[in-house]
Design a protein around this motif. Structure first.
Motif, mmCIF file in Angstrom:
data_model
loop_
_atom_site.group_PDB
_atom_site.id
_atom_site.type_symbol
_atom_site.label_atom_id
_atom_site.label_comp_id
_atom_site.label_asym_id
_atom_site.label_seq_id
_atom_site.Cartn_x
_atom_site.Cartn_y
_atom_site.Cartn_z
ATOM 1 N N GLN A 62 28.822 38.830 48.490
ATOM 2 C CA GLN A 62 29.660 39.621 49.124
ATOM 3 C C GLN A 62 30.556 38.667 49.945
ATOM 4 O O GLN A 62 31.655 39.074 50.235
ATOM 5 C CB GLN A 62 28.612 40.583 49.609
ATOM 6 N N ARG A 63 29.935 37.748 50.709
ATOM 7 C CA ARG A 63 30.878 37.010 51.587
ATOM 8 C C ARG A 63 31.936 36.441 50.929
ATOM 9 O O ARG A 63 33.084 35.986 51.158
ATOM 10 C CB ARG A 63 29.882 35.925 52.424
ATOM 11 N N GLU A 65 33.383 37.081 47.915
ATOM 12 C CA GLU A 65 34.211 38.010 47.351
ATOM 13 C C GLU A 65 35.011 38.430 48.634
ATOM 14 O O GLU A 65 36.339 38.481 48.399
ATOM 15 C CB GLU A 65 33.277 39.047 47.019
ATOM 16 N N ALA A 66 34.498 38.552 49.793
ATOM 17 C CA ALA A 66 35.681 38.802 50.794
ATOM 18 C C ALA A 66 36.271 37.777 51.333
ATOM 19 O O ALA A 66 37.583 37.952 51.448
ATOM 20 C CB ALA A 66 34.669 39.335 52.009
ATOM 21 N N LEU A 68 37.448 35.562 49.158
ATOM 22 C CA LEU A 68 38.519 35.054 47.846
ATOM 23 C C LEU A 68 39.621 36.383 48.051
ATOM 24 O O LEU A 68 40.753 36.053 47.785
ATOM 25 C CB LEU A 68 37.897 35.248 46.418
ATOM 26 N N ASN A 69 39.102 37.423 48.611
ATOM 27 C CA ASN A 69 40.016 38.623 48.790
ATOM 28 C C ASN A 69 41.035 38.323 49.919
ATOM 29 O O ASN A 69 42.240 38.901 49.781
ATOM 30 C CB ASN A 69 39.298 39.988 49.201
ATOM 31 N N ARG A 70 40.936 37.513 50.816
ATOM 32 C CA ARG A 70 41.834 37.038 51.743
ATOM 33 C C ARG A 70 42.965 36.138 51.234
ATOM 34 O O ARG A 70 43.993 35.933 51.585
ATOM 35 C CB ARG A 70 41.289 36.352 53.063
ATOM 36 N N THR A 72 45.712 34.960 48.128
ATOM 37 C CA THR A 72 46.572 35.760 47.324
ATOM 38 C C THR A 72 46.061 35.205 45.790
ATOM 39 O O THR A 72 45.413 34.305 45.989
ATOM 40 C CB THR A 72 48.087 34.796 47.361
ATOM 41 N N PRO A 73 46.604 35.835 44.729
ATOM 42 C CA PRO A 73 46.035 35.351 43.489
ATOM 43 C C PRO A 73 46.464 34.051 43.076
ATOM 44 O O PRO A 73 45.501 33.458 42.391
ATOM 45 C CB PRO A 73 46.992 36.393 42.470
ATOM 46 N N ARG A 76 44.136 31.916 45.009
ATOM 47 C CA ARG A 76 42.673 31.884 44.264
ATOM 48 C C ARG A 76 42.512 30.842 43.086
ATOM 49 O O ARG A 76 41.639 30.095 42.763
ATOM 50 C CB ARG A 76 42.417 33.289 44.086
ATOM 51 N N LYS A 112 43.111 29.880 55.619
ATOM 52 C CA LYS A 112 42.428 31.181 55.271
ATOM 53 C C LYS A 112 40.916 31.193 55.321
ATOM 54 O O LYS A 112 39.937 32.230 55.875
ATOM 55 C CB LYS A 112 42.930 31.932 54.269
ATOM 56 N N TRP A 133 33.554 31.432 38.246
ATOM 57 C CA TRP A 133 35.000 32.100 38.689
ATOM 58 C C TRP A 133 35.066 32.992 37.433
ATOM 59 O O TRP A 133 35.213 32.610 36.335
ATOM 60 C CB TRP A 133 36.003 31.189 38.870
#
Length: 156
Positions: A62-63, A65-66, A68-70, A72-73, A76, A112, A133
Motif C-alpha cells: 500500500q505504501r 502504491e501511494a 507511485l501515485n505521487r 506522473t506516468p 513512474r 517526490k 512492476w
C-alpha cells in the motif's frame, strides 16, 4: 511471559484489542502443521507470525502504491527503468527522449519519494516490495489517415 494468556495458549500475548480466530482445513492446515513441526513451534504461534508478515507485506504494498501515485506516468516509467538498472542514456533511448529529459524525470521522482540518488531510489522501491512492476500501457495507435474518396467505380 505474558500478563494475560489467551484460552488454549499458555504462553500467548494479552489481547487488549480486537481478536481474530483463524480456522484452516485441508491442505493449508497440513502445511501449517508441517511447518510448525519443522520450526519446532506451536502451530498457533507460527500462524500468528505468518499472518503478521502478511499484514506487513500488504502495508508495504500500500505504501509503494501511494508513493507511485505521487509520480506522473512518465516519472513512474523512468523510476521503473532505474530500478531495473538502466543508465540514463539507455532510458533516453527506450523512451525516445533526451538524456536531459531523463535527468529531469529522475530528479522529480527523487524529490517526490524523498531520496537523493538512483541507488537510494532502487533500494527504497525494493524495500517497498516493488519487485514486479505492472507493464506500462501501450501508447494508443494513431488514427489512420483519412483520404478523401471520390471514386466513381462500377459496382459488381
Amino acid at each position: 511471559m505474558w500478563s494475560r494468556p489467551a484460552p488454549g495458549w499458555s504462553d500467548s500475548p494479552p489481547h487488549p484489542g480486537p481478536r481474530l480466530m483463524l480456522e484452516l482445513d485441508g491442505a493449508r492446515a497440513d502445511q501449517l502443521l508441517r511447518a510448525a513441526r519443522i520450526h519446532d513451534l506451536p502451530a498457533e504461534i507460527l500462524a500468528c507470525d505468518l499472518l503478521s508478515q502478511a499484514v506487513e507485506q500488504e502495508s508495504l504494498r500500500q505504501r509503494a502504491e501511494a508513493a507511485l501515485n505521487r509520480l506522473t506516468p512518465r516519472e513512474r516509467e523512468v523510476a521503473r527503468l532505474v530500478s531495473l538498472g538502466y543508465t540514463n542514456r539507455r532510458i533516453a533511448a527506450v523512451l525516445v527522449v533526451s538524456p536531459e529529459t531523463v535527468k529531469t524525470h529522475i530528479r522529480h521522482a527523487l524529490e517526490k519519494l524523498g531520496v537523493r540518488s538512483k541507488a537510494e531510489l532502487r533500494l527504497r522501491l525494493s524495500e517497498m516490495g516493488l519487485r514486479h512492476w505492472p507493464e506500462p500501457a501501450p501508447a494508443p495507435l494513431p488514427a489512420p489517415a483519412r483520404l478523401p474518396l471520390d471514386l466513381d467505380l462500377p459496382l459488381r
